[in-house]
Design an enzyme around this catalytic site. Structure first.
Site, PDB file in Angstrom:
ATOM      1  N   ASP A  13       0.888  -1.165   0.000  1.00  0.00           N
ATOM      2  CA  ASP A  13       0.000   0.000   0.000  1.00  0.00           C
ATOM      3  C   ASP A  13       0.923   1.211   0.000  1.00  0.00           C
ATOM      4  O   ASP A  13       1.620   1.469   0.980  1.00  0.00           O
ATOM      5  CB  ASP A  13      -0.864  -0.047   1.269  1.00  0.00           C
ATOM      6  CG  ASP A  13      -1.711   1.206   1.454  1.00  0.00           C
ATOM      7  OD1 ASP A  13      -1.540   2.179   0.690  1.00  0.00           O
ATOM      8  OD2 ASP A  13      -2.543   1.211   2.381  1.00  0.00           O
ATOM      9  N   HIS A  20      -8.358   5.055   2.536  1.00  0.00           N
ATOM     10  CA  HIS A  20      -7.721   3.736   2.409  1.00  0.00           C
ATOM     11  C   HIS A  20      -8.548   2.811   1.521  1.00  0.00           C
ATOM     12  O   HIS A  20      -8.480   1.598   1.658  1.00  0.00           O
ATOM     13  CB  HIS A  20      -7.589   3.091   3.787  1.00  0.00           C
ATOM     14  CG  HIS A  20      -6.594   3.746   4.692  1.00  0.00           C
ATOM     15  ND1 HIS A  20      -5.237   3.562   4.554  1.00  0.00           N
ATOM     16  CD2 HIS A  20      -6.759   4.575   5.758  1.00  0.00           C
ATOM     17  CE1 HIS A  20      -4.612   4.248   5.512  1.00  0.00           C
ATOM     18  NE2 HIS A  20      -5.504   4.879   6.249  1.00  0.00           N
ATOM     19  N   ASP A  51      -6.664  -0.757  -1.163  1.00  0.00           N
ATOM     20  CA  ASP A  51      -5.588   0.232  -1.305  1.00  0.00           C
ATOM     21  C   ASP A  51      -4.216  -0.409  -1.534  1.00  0.00           C
ATOM     22  O   ASP A  51      -3.191   0.250  -1.370  1.00  0.00           O
ATOM     23  CB  ASP A  51      -5.555   1.164  -0.078  1.00  0.00           C
ATOM     24  CG  ASP A  51      -5.434   0.410   1.236  1.00  0.00           C
ATOM     25  OD1 ASP A  51      -5.311  -0.824   1.204  1.00  0.00           O
ATOM     26  OD2 ASP A  51      -5.466   1.058   2.292  1.00  0.00           O
ATOM     27  N   GLY A 102      18.507  -5.690  -0.234  1.00  0.00           N
ATOM     28  CA  GLY A 102      18.820  -6.990  -0.832  1.00  0.00           C
ATOM     29  C   GLY A 102      17.631  -7.927  -0.906  1.00  0.00           C
ATOM     30  O   GLY A 102      17.587  -8.810  -1.742  1.00  0.00           O
ATOM     31  N   LYS A 131      -7.860  -5.223   4.127  1.00  0.00           N
ATOM     32  CA  LYS A 131      -8.430  -5.026   5.462  1.00  0.00           C
ATOM     33  C   LYS A 131      -8.448  -6.323   6.259  1.00  0.00           C
ATOM     34  O   LYS A 131      -9.396  -6.630   6.967  1.00  0.00           O
ATOM     35  CB  LYS A 131      -9.849  -4.430   5.391  1.00  0.00           C
ATOM     36  CG  LYS A 131      -9.976  -3.200   4.520  1.00  0.00           C
ATOM     37  CD  LYS A 131      -9.110  -2.038   4.966  1.00  0.00           C
ATOM     38  CE  LYS A 131      -9.306  -0.844   4.051  1.00  0.00           C
ATOM     39  NZ  LYS A 131      -8.049  -0.341   3.478  1.00  0.00           N
ATOM     40  N   TYR A 227       2.121   0.510  14.808  1.00  0.00           N
ATOM     41  CA  TYR A 227       1.187   0.318  13.707  1.00  0.00           C
ATOM     42  C   TYR A 227       1.537   1.207  12.516  1.00  0.00           C
ATOM     43  O   TYR A 227       1.711   2.396  12.651  1.00  0.00           O
ATOM     44  CB  TYR A 227      -0.245   0.630  14.168  1.00  0.00           C
ATOM     45  CG  TYR A 227      -1.207   0.595  13.009  1.00  0.00           C
ATOM     46  CD1 TYR A 227      -1.593  -0.629  12.467  1.00  0.00           C
ATOM     47  CD2 TYR A 227      -1.674   1.755  12.421  1.00  0.00           C
ATOM     48  CE1 TYR A 227      -2.434  -0.682  11.382  1.00  0.00           C
ATOM     49  CE2 TYR A 227      -2.519   1.710  11.331  1.00  0.00           C
ATOM     50  CZ  TYR A 227      -2.894   0.492  10.818  1.00  0.00           C
ATOM     51  OH  TYR A 227      -3.709   0.448   9.734  1.00  0.00           O
ATOM     52  N   LYS A 230      -1.902  -2.365   7.576  1.00  0.00           N
ATOM     53  CA  LYS A 230      -2.174  -3.780   7.736  1.00  0.00           C
ATOM     54  C   LYS A 230      -1.359  -4.578   6.747  1.00  0.00           C
ATOM     55  O   LYS A 230      -0.809  -4.054   5.811  1.00  0.00           O
ATOM     56  CB  LYS A 230      -3.656  -4.040   7.571  1.00  0.00           C
ATOM     57  CG  LYS A 230      -4.327  -4.054   8.929  1.00  0.00           C
ATOM     58  CD  LYS A 230      -5.799  -4.157   8.833  1.00  0.00           C
ATOM     59  CE  LYS A 230      -6.398  -2.965   8.171  1.00  0.00           C
ATOM     60  NZ  LYS A 230      -5.980  -1.690   8.712  1.00  0.00           N
ATOM     61  N   ASP A 232      -2.279  -6.780   4.620  1.00  0.00           N
ATOM     62  CA  ASP A 232      -3.243  -7.385   3.709  1.00  0.00           C
ATOM     63  C   ASP A 232      -2.566  -8.457   2.853  1.00  0.00           C
ATOM     64  O   ASP A 232      -1.648  -8.153   2.095  1.00  0.00           O
ATOM     65  CB  ASP A 232      -3.838  -6.287   2.833  1.00  0.00           C
ATOM     66  CG  ASP A 232      -4.421  -5.172   3.698  1.00  0.00           C
ATOM     67  OD1 ASP A 232      -5.162  -5.486   4.640  1.00  0.00           O
ATOM     68  OD2 ASP A 232      -4.087  -4.006   3.453  1.00  0.00           O
ATOM     69  N   GLN A 240      -5.723 -28.359  -9.901  1.00  0.00           N
ATOM     70  CA  GLN A 240      -6.001 -29.484 -10.822  1.00  0.00           C
ATOM     71  C   GLN A 240      -4.888 -30.551 -10.839  1.00  0.00           C
ATOM     72  O   GLN A 240      -3.806 -30.316 -10.326  1.00  0.00           O
ATOM     73  CB  GLN A 240      -6.234 -28.975 -12.273  1.00  0.00           C
ATOM     74  CG  GLN A 240      -7.256 -27.889 -12.407  1.00  0.00           C
ATOM     75  CD  GLN A 240      -8.698 -28.320 -12.243  1.00  0.00           C
ATOM     76  OE1 GLN A 240      -9.555 -27.518 -11.933  1.00  0.00           O
ATOM     77  NE2 GLN A 240      -8.987 -29.595 -12.420  1.00  0.00           N
ATOM     78  N   SER A 241      -5.222 -31.676 -11.457  1.00  0.00           N
ATOM     79  CA  SER A 241      -4.292 -32.799 -11.677  1.00  0.00           C
ATOM     80  C   SER A 241      -3.526 -33.195 -10.420  1.00  0.00           C
ATOM     81  O   SER A 241      -2.306 -33.072 -10.361  1.00  0.00           O
ATOM     82  CB  SER A 241      -3.255 -32.476 -12.755  1.00  0.00           C
ATOM     83  OG  SER A 241      -3.859 -32.118 -13.923  1.00  0.00           O
ATOM     84  N   ARG A 264      -9.526   0.323  11.189  1.00  0.00           N
ATOM     85  CA  ARG A 264      -8.346   0.610  12.023  1.00  0.00           C
ATOM     86  C   ARG A 264      -7.639  -0.660  12.462  1.00  0.00           C
ATOM     87  O   ARG A 264      -6.982  -0.681  13.498  1.00  0.00           O
ATOM     88  CB  ARG A 264      -8.750   1.457  13.245  1.00  0.00           C
ATOM     89  CG  ARG A 264      -9.322   2.805  12.830  1.00  0.00           C
ATOM     90  CD  ARG A 264      -9.814   3.638  13.986  1.00  0.00           C
ATOM     91  NE  ARG A 264     -10.500   4.818  13.471  1.00  0.00           N
ATOM     92  CZ  ARG A 264      -9.878   5.957  13.115  1.00  0.00           C
ATOM     93  NH1 ARG A 264      -8.595   6.064  13.229  1.00  0.00           N
ATOM     94  NH2 ARG A 264     -10.565   6.964  12.637  1.00  0.00           N
TER      95      ARG A 264
HETATM   96  C1  F6R Z   1      -6.215   1.074   6.668  1.00  0.00           C
HETATM   97  C2  F6R Z   1      -7.514   0.835   7.234  1.00  0.00           C
HETATM   98  C3  F6R Z   1      -8.383   1.915   7.725  1.00  0.00           C
HETATM   99  C4  F6R Z   1      -7.682   2.916   8.634  1.00  0.00           C
HETATM  100  C5  F6R Z   1      -8.654   4.010   9.067  1.00  0.00           C
HETATM  101  C6  F6R Z   1      -7.969   5.085   9.872  1.00  0.00           C
HETATM  102  O1  F6R Z   1      -5.818   0.038   5.826  1.00  0.00           O
HETATM  103  O2  F6R Z   1      -7.906  -0.269   7.275  1.00  0.00           O
HETATM  104  O3  F6R Z   1      -9.505   1.387   8.384  1.00  0.00           O
HETATM  105  O4  F6R Z   1      -7.114   2.257   9.726  1.00  0.00           O
HETATM  106  O5  F6R Z   1      -9.234   4.612   7.935  1.00  0.00           O
HETATM  107  O6  F6R Z   1      -6.926   5.585   9.121  1.00  0.00           O
HETATM  108  P1  F6R Z   1      -6.026   6.842   9.545  1.00  0.00           P
HETATM  109  O7  F6R Z   1      -5.473   6.535  10.912  1.00  0.00           O
HETATM  110  O8  F6R Z   1      -4.988   6.877   8.472  1.00  0.00           O
HETATM  111  O9  F6R Z   1      -6.933   8.022   9.554  1.00  0.00           O
HETATM  112 MG    MG Z   2      -3.912   2.332   3.288  1.00  0.00          MG
HETATM  113 MG    MG Z   3      -4.797  -2.349   2.442  1.00  0.00          MG
END
Ligand code: F6R
Ligand code: MG
Ligand code: MG
Length: 364
Positions: A13, A20, A51, A102, A131, A227, A230, A232, A240-241, A264
């Protein structure tokens, strides 16, 4: 004997459009222009789920190849530059460093790679989710490769009747264990039933040792110590096979299971299977969703994609997912919609506890 092909799916992302929810088409074009004409690649396909930009690559350089990883790193950097200029949301959020070291693993992007000898015909499915977290694939992988109620071939296809080996990773203690199924099913479920910590990394055919599936198992939040975004996940599955049939690989998604990672990174919700046209999480930044793209390989050429979850046979799954979402949303800030304290990626607990510390009274 045919030569070995490596299939790499590398995702990050590097900036959302809007918020997002999705990726701006110009970023996808930028990624394509970075990969186009590269002498390192046999073929590539650029797409997105939510995203996250997903780079699907074929080459002969093997897994963990420095040049391939560098190419994808530079692609994400170029997309980040553009995202910053366009003031897209969270530009560069998954790139943890300025300098390439690397191997792109551990630098933020998610990586799933496998090297194999292309079979006479090589149908593969690339699963991509937004998500949610890598353990989201535990449930469907278990169904595909170990559940006879999902995969008829485990019972009636002599080529898969002996079962599969599962390489399971402990994301906290950085160790692995291999389970041979069906014998080890009960033991394995003790671990993979906790997808926030134990993830199925890869699955191998027991008779031939061939790799059947592999997934990305980065935990971005743990890697960065705080944090950032995520992790994701993506997963590659050969079908198959002697491997599960395409329909057996897609079947687990007909019953949306609950995964962590909604709003979040701190809520659980149903993993909704969607086609490419519907892969922009909206409601409460979700619900979490998964896309499945199919390709037939031909000497590494990616023929496709087929957008499987676009099919009306997944309409019911979407309806169920939306019902589950509706129910869970009513719980608001209460568990189990909100994740347990140690699983949330956002928390105000330290600040609020500090503020209230004089109001807490020890009970005798
Ligand atoms: C990001 C996500 C969103 C954000 C949420 C708050 O991949 O899943 O749910 O966590 O929109 O985002 P911020 O903290 O950037 O405002
Ligand atoms: Mg994002
Ligand atoms: Mg994402």
């Amino acid at each position: 004997m045919s030569k070995k092909i490596t299939l790499s799916v590398i995702k990050a992302d590097v900036g959302g459009y809007v918020g997002h929810s999705s990726v701006h088409p110009e970023l996808l074009e930028k990624a394509r222009s970075m990969l186009s004409g590269s002498p390192l690649l046999i073929d590539y396909h650029v797409t997105h789920v939510g995203d996250d930009i997903n780079l699907i690559l074929t080459h002969e350089a093997g897994c963990d190849n420095e040049e391939i990883h560098k190419l994808t790193w530079e692609t994400f950097l170029a997309c980040t530059d553009l995202a910053k200029r366009m003031k897209l949301y969270g530009a560069g959020q998954d790139l943890l460093s300025d300098a390439f070291s690397g191997n792109i693993k551990g630098m933020g992007p998610g990586v799933a790679e496998m090297e194999f000898e292309e079979r006479k015909s090589e149908p593969v499915v690339i699963f991509m989710a937004d998500k949610t977290e890598p353990g989201a694939w535990n449930f469907p992988s278990y169904k595909m490769f170990a559940d006879p109620f999902n995969t008829a071939g485990l019972v009636i296809d002599p080529k898969m009747h002996n079962g599969f080996n599962f390489d399971v990773r402990d994301l906290v203690k950085h160790r692995k264990v291999v389970f041979s199924c069906p014998e080890d099913i009960y033991d394995m479920l003790v671990f993979i039933g906790a997808p926030g910590r134990f993830c199925i990394k890869s699955v191998y055919h027991r008779d031939t040792g061939e790799i059947c599936s592999t997934s990305s198992t980065q935990r971005l939040n743990l890697m960065a110590g705080r944090y950032i975004g995520k992790d994701d996940p993506v997963m590659i599955v050969r079908t198959q096979s002697g491997f599960p049939a395409l329909g057996e690989v897609l079947e687990p998604f007909a019953n949306p299971h609950l995964v962590s990672g909604w709003m979040r990174g701190s809520h659980s919700g149903p993993l909704m299977p969607v086609g490419l046209d519907n892969n922009n999480p909206t409601r409460f930044d979700g619900p979490p969703r998964a896309t499945a793209l199919g390709f037939q390989l031909a000497e590494g050429k990616l023929q496709g994609p087929q957008d499987f979850f676009k099919d009306p046979s997944y309409d019911k799954a979407r309806e169920t997912a939306n019902e589950i979402a509706q129910y869970l949303r009513r719980l608001g800030p209460f568990e189990p919609h909100r994740l347990h304290l140690d699983e949330m990626e956002y928390t105000s607990m330290p600040e609020v506890s500090e503020k209230l510390k004089s109001r807490f009274v020890d009970l005798l």
